[in-house]
Design an enzyme around this catalytic site. Structure first.
Site, PDB file in Angstrom:
ATOM      1  N   GLY A   1       3.986 -33.126 -13.822  1.00 19.26           N
ATOM      2  CA  GLY A   1       4.832 -32.517 -12.797  1.00 19.26           C
ATOM      3  C   GLY A   1       6.133 -33.289 -12.656  1.00 19.26           C
ATOM      4  O   GLY A   1       6.583 -33.929 -13.606  1.00 19.26           O
ATOM      5  N   SER A   2       6.703 -33.255 -11.455  1.00 18.46           N
ATOM      6  CA  SER A   2       8.018 -33.862 -11.248  1.00 18.46           C
ATOM      7  C   SER A   2       7.912 -35.389 -11.181  1.00 18.46           C
ATOM      8  O   SER A   2       6.844 -35.949 -10.900  1.00 18.46           O
ATOM      9  CB  SER A   2       8.610 -33.350  -9.935  1.00 18.46           C
ATOM     10  OG  SER A   2       7.830 -33.841  -8.859  1.00 18.46           O
TER      11      SER A   2
ATOM     12  N   GLY B   1       5.056 -37.852  -9.475  1.00 18.95           N
ATOM     13  CA  GLY B   1       4.461 -38.932 -10.264  1.00 18.95           C
ATOM     14  C   GLY B   1       4.572 -40.278  -9.576  1.00 18.95           C
ATOM     15  O   GLY B   1       3.649 -41.089  -9.602  1.00 18.95           O
TER      16      GLY B   1
ATOM     17  N   GLU C   1       2.885 -37.496 -17.086  1.00 18.33           N
ATOM     18  CA  GLU C   1       3.755 -36.694 -17.949  1.00 18.33           C
ATOM     19  C   GLU C   1       4.694 -35.968 -17.009  1.00 18.33           C
ATOM     20  O   GLU C   1       4.352 -34.925 -16.465  1.00 18.33           O
ATOM     21  CB  GLU C   1       2.866 -35.756 -18.773  1.00 18.33           C
ATOM     22  CG  GLU C   1       3.529 -35.257 -20.031  1.00 18.33           C
ATOM     23  CD  GLU C   1       4.178 -33.928 -19.816  1.00 18.33           C
ATOM     24  OE1 GLU C   1       5.409 -33.943 -19.613  1.00 18.33           O
ATOM     25  OE2 GLU C   1       3.487 -32.916 -19.817  1.00 18.33           O
TER      26      GLU C   1
ATOM     27  N   CYS D   1       8.791 -28.778 -19.322  1.00 24.93           N
ATOM     28  CA  CYS D   1       9.257 -30.172 -19.225  1.00 24.93           C
ATOM     29  C   CYS D   1       9.988 -30.540 -20.502  1.00 24.93           C
ATOM     30  O   CYS D   1      10.791 -31.462 -20.517  1.00 24.93           O
ATOM     31  CB  CYS D   1       8.111 -31.112 -18.922  1.00 24.93           C
ATOM     32  SG  CYS D   1       6.812 -31.012 -20.107  1.00 24.93           S
TER      33      CYS D   1
HETATM   34  C1  UN1 Z   1       5.152 -28.822 -20.324  1.00 24.30           C
HETATM   35  O1  UN1 Z   1       6.201 -28.215 -20.168  1.00 24.30           O
HETATM   36  O2  UN1 Z   1       4.633 -29.460 -19.363  1.00 24.30           O
HETATM   37  O3  UN1 Z   1       5.987 -28.792 -26.190  1.00 24.30           O
HETATM   38  C2  UN1 Z   1       4.355 -28.807 -21.568  1.00 24.30           C
HETATM   39  C3  UN1 Z   1       5.967 -27.788 -25.478  1.00 24.30           C
HETATM   40  C4  UN1 Z   1       4.622 -27.255 -25.056  1.00 24.30           C
HETATM   41  C5  UN1 Z   1       4.097 -27.990 -23.887  1.00 24.30           C
HETATM   42  C6  UN1 Z   1       5.043 -28.166 -22.738  1.00 24.30           C
HETATM   43  N1  UN1 Z   1       3.712 -27.367 -26.168  1.00 24.30           N
HETATM   44  O4  UN1 Z   1       6.969 -27.215 -25.103  1.00 24.30           O
END
Ligand code: UN1
Length: 508
Positions: free
Chosen positions: A238-239, A243, A260, A294
């Site tokens: 998440g953000s 975290g 992450e 992300c």
């Molecule tokens: C995410 O945005 O938290 O690499 C995961 C990627 C995807 C996973 C993203 N396989 O864009």
């Protein structure tokens, strides 16, 4: 309730707690689709007491599960993969309905779940420890990996099913049980997945409480996972703000975290690059999942000699993106997740103009024509900036892409690394010296660095995660499984003496 939702076990009112049994007696919350704002179904959330009970049930399940041989644990995950293959169309449709990503991407997300199941099954026969030479005669020095315990899994709205699977399938073959706190925006995806996992566990005879679910807020479910000493590992996606809170609480009790968090991912485009490839990768990276991965591409750092050509192509590509209902196969970009997300995007666009940035296309704040009423649709926005302006340093979770120029390659690397986050990166070049420098020790400071490939869309086989404010965790493939186990070093003396290490003589 429509047939396909019923097949996923979704009713008009759903229990949001699973601890081996379904329950939940907290607040009744609605899950509305960002496609048109309509309510899909309601979910009864977990109370603080139910969170406490669920962790206890997960812990009891762990005590039995850790004694099941790892390859036999793999059998449950093999069947989970098969079941996911069977329900892929329905589950993908629910992902699209609940968060608004287009069907092709939702299917890709379910495919990630299937892939990680396959990966975890193979892994279940490979939890190898090292055997090392002992300095003492008639001694063996070795390492073993044992199951860890209850793993708390906190997931974000944007990958409402895959991120659970990266953590939970690996944790399960490692012999752990899982308590899942999904995003408050995606309870129905979480319920559907947990129902599938429950069904598979009942078939294989595994205790279904190895896959426990807590739909609830940060104050109840999140707080329980962060503070409960029965949860040795909390894996949170998440953000950066989330975290920081989770990390501080978990480390206050000396627990472990696997974080992450946010990214601020850039692509460098050098004079020798194949622009065609670069544009395709940048557009997928910036516009895919409406810029809400992300790993989304947020910055393009382009050599000044090709800035004009690249901008022209990007503007044309952004303007031709079909925006609308993500269930329609012709759509390339669906809505943003919420009204708040739209407001945050608009605020970033206004701020970047105040800071001297220039809008190249999009960003006018009006919903594109023909998009469904009640949805949160925005045009993707391309902006030109002189460098990492203050607004650029922050992750705006939206289809907003900043283009900046460089002259010398060192300057490109400095711009690239000059942000607090360090998740994913890419370089487009046909000059192998530039590529090698980008991948070298003084190049990209990210957890993921690609050559002639974009920032998003990683395969599950690699370790996934990043450095700096991204949190340092690694999930998914490679040796990430080690996080979900405890390592034990063993010294075994098969001789008749008791020699001490370091040659110490003690007593006679
Ligand atoms: C995410 O945005 O938290 O690499 C995961 C990627 C995807 C996973 C993203 N396989 O864009």
């Amino acid at each position: 309730m429509q047939d396909w939702l019923q097949r996923l076990g979704i009713a008009e009112e759903n229990p949001g707690v699973f601890d081996g049994d379904w329950g939940g007696s907290g607040a009744l919350v609605e899950s509305a689709s960002p496609i048109d704002g309509s309510v899909i179904a309601c979910v009864r959330q977990a109370t603080a007491a139910e969170c406490e009970t669920a962790v206890g049930r997960a812990h009891e399940a762990f005590l039995k599960w850790r004694m099941v041989p790892a390859p036999a644990r793999g059998e449950t995950i093999r069947r989970l993969g098969n079941e996911l293959r069977r329900v892929k169309p329905e589950l993908a449709r629910l992902v699209t309905l609940e968060i608004g990503k287009i069907l092709a991407e939702a299917e890709g997300e379910v495919q990630e779940m299937i892939d990680i199941c396959d990966y975890a099954v193979g892994l279940s026969r490979q939890f190898h420890g090292l055997t090392l030479p002992s300095e003492r005669p008639h001694h063996r020095l070795m390492e073993q990996w044992h199951p860890l315990g209850v793993v708390g899994v906190i997931t974000a709205f944007n990958f409402p099913v895959a991120v659970w699977s990266w953590n939970s399938t690996i944790a399960a073959v490692c012999g752990d049980s899982v308590v899942w706190k999904p995003s408050h925006q995606t309870p129905l995806c979480a319920i559907a997945v947990t129902r599938i996992a429950e069904r598979v566990c009942r078939e294989t005879g595994a205790d279904p409480a190895i896959f426990t679910l807590l739909c609830g807020g940060a104050e109840t479910a999140g707080e329980r996972l962060a503070t409960d000493p029965r949860v040795p590992l909390v894996s949170a996606t998440g953000s950066c703000a989330m975290g920081r809170v989770v990390a501080q609480k978990v480390s206050a009790r000396l627990g472990r975290t696997l974080l992450e968090l946010g990214g601020n991912n850039a692509v460098i485009v050098t004079p020798s690059a194949n622009l065609e490839l670069a544009v395709r990768a940048i557009v997928f990276g910036a516009v895919g999942t409406a810029g809400q991965r992300c790993t989304s591409t947020r910055r393009v750092i382009v050599h000044e000699s090709i800035t004009a050509a690249l901008k022209e192509r990007l503007i044309a590509a952004f303007e031709s993106v079909r925006i609308g209902d993500p269930l329609d196969g012709a759509t390339l970009m669906g809505p943003l997740i919420s009204r708040e997300a739209v407001i945050a995007m608009q605020a970033a666009i206004e701020r970047l103009q105040r800071e001297g940035g220039r809008i190249l296309c999009g960003g006018d704040g009006t919903a594109p024509e023909g998009t469904p009423e009640g949805g949160r649709y925005m045009k993707p926005c391309l902006a030109e900036v002189s460098g990492n302006l203050p607004v650029v340093l922050e992750e705006t979770f939206a289809p907003l892409l900043y283009v900046m120029s460089y002259r010398e390659f060192d300057e490109a690397i400095a711009l690239h690394n000059g942000v607090p986050q360090g998740l994913s990166s890419g370089i487009f070049t046909n000059d192998f010296r530039e590529a090698e420098r980008f991948l070298g020790a003084s190049g990209s400071d990210c957890g993921i660095a690609n050559g002639n490939a974009g920032t998003s869309g990683a395969e599950i086989g690699g370790a996934f995660g990043g450095e700096k404010d991204t949190g340092g965790g690694r999930e998914s493939g490679s040796d990430s499984w080690e996080h979900y186990m405890r390592r034990q070093t063993n010294t075994i003396n098969y001789g008749d003496d008791l020699p001490l290490a370091q040659g110490i003589e003690f007593g006679d």
